[in-house]
Design an enzyme around this catalytic site. Structure first.
Site: not given
Ligand code: AQP
Length: 342
Positions: A201, A204, A118
């Site tokens: 992956k 968001k 990040k």
């Molecule tokens: N691609 C994914 N596949 C499976 N699980 C996922 N999680 C996130 N992306 C995937 C799971 O969703 C939960 C919440 O995630 P989060 O919003 O707290 O943070 P993150 O992992 O940083 O999600 P994003 O979508 O990737 O957000 P950004 O883009 O802001 O960094 C967690 O249990 C995570 O494992």
């Protein structure tokens, strides 16, 4: 290693930092609903304090927090059975995080791959909060003495750190106070990949909306994104081995398996030999049948904002019945003078 037996309790959270997507749903939210059915006390959190580790427009953050809560409920979480909160309403999360900032070591944090991803090349310009994120996550979990944390695979390293923090606290203060939390990473889609690039992956923050299915997407959009998802020219194999080195194909099969609550082997036994031109419409129909009702219900709930706010406030009150005594005891262990009755 902890000798105390802790009552089973589940905690997990999702950031209200934008679009709730299929990866969040299959990796986390759907698992929360499974846990709710097991009748274990569960707390599910919109982690707004985590969200602001990168810039969030205040109006968008409020909307996303309420939308996430609507998503939790629409997906099947019952606020009477599970405790639904937003993190900032339960101050013990941030208070315990400070203690953990003083327990965790800089070297531990520097090894966190999520921070590296990040922060990117400009780590000097990342917020201190982004660096300290895993200590707050440990506090989120341990302020409930949570024993199980359902998450996607990308959170495994943070959960190992949570155990390290708990173990060091227990060791430094000669107590057996914090449990060794178990990560629960299960299902066929613990790491849902981007529809544009099978090596990344689904996320968001990906600038391409076509890379993910948002939980607010309507049926047509879901079907269109699946139709356009990147694949390779081969047909589908009849065994999982045949998906090795084919990340995009594997991703779509994993998603199908997770949505249909089957194993990958079961799916391939049915669809092995088919071309993507045949499989994608099957996946689109399945995804629409499972996801469109959730997006419709989310939209309905977003029209009942006051009710959402009440649910979060009530959830926070229930949560604090658990967190306040745990924080009080932590302060006592650490040696903070408690307030007295005046
Ligand atoms: N691609 C994914 N596949 C499976 N699980 C996922 N999680 C996130 N992306 C995937 C799971 O969703 C939960 C919440 O995630 P989060 O919003 O707290 O943070 P993150 O992992 O940083 O999600 P994003 O979508 O990737 O957000 P950004 O883009 O802001 O960094 C967690 O249990 C995570 O494992």
């Amino acid at each position: 290693m902890s000798e105390t037996t802790f009552t089973p309790r589940v905690f997990s959270g999702i950031q209200p930092s934008g679009n709730l997507h299929l990866g969040n749903y299959l990796g986390a939210l759907k698992r929360f609903v499974d846990w709710q059915a097991k009748d274990v006390e569960s707390i599910y959190c919109m982690v707004d304090l985590h969200a602001i580790t990168v810039w969030q427009d205040p109006k968008d953050l409020m909307k996303s927090t309420r939308e996430l809560c609507a998503g939790f409920i629409a997906a099947g979480l019952d606020p009477e059975k599970s405790i639904l909160i937003n993190q900032s309403q339960v101050p013990e999360h941030a208070q315990l995080a400070w203690i953990f900032n003083c327990v965790a070591r800089m070297g531990w944090m520097q090894r966190m791959t999520q921070f590296k991803d990040k922060a990117g090349k400009n780590a000097q310009n990342a917020s201190l909060g982004l660096f300290a994120y895993p200590a707050l996550m440990a506090a989120d979990i341990l302020t409930y003495h949570a024993t199980h944390v359902p998450v996607g695979e990308d959170q495994k390293q943070h959960l190992e750190l949570t155990r390290d923090i708990a173990a060091k606290f227990n060791h430094d203060y000669g107590v057996d106070f914090f449990p060794m939390t178990e990560p629960v990473i299960e299902g066929a889609a613990t790491r849902v990949m981007s529809f544009r690039d099978g090596s990344k992956k689904m996320s968001k923050s990906d600038p391409s909306d076509a890379s993910r299915i948002n939980m607010t997407d309507d049926a047509d959009t879901i079907a269109k994104k699946i139709r356009k998802a990147k694949t390779d020219p081969e047909g589908l194999p009849s065994e999982a081995k045949g998906l090795e080195e084919r990340p995009e194909a594997r991703n779509l099969v994993n998603i199908y398996a997770a949505l249909n609550e089957q194993s990958v082997d079961q799916v391939l036994a049915d669809v092995g030999g088919k071309q993507f031109s045949e499989f994608k419409p099957m996946l689109a129909d399945l995804a629409v049948s499972k996801l469109a009702p959730i997006s419709t219900e989310m939209a309905r709930l977003m029209g009942e904002q006051d009710e959402i706010d009440r649910i979060l406030t009530r959830g926070s009150e229930r949560a604090r019945e658990i967190t306040a005594p745990i924080l009080r005891k932590t302060y006592e262990i650490v040696g903070m003078v408690p307030p007295v009755q005046l």
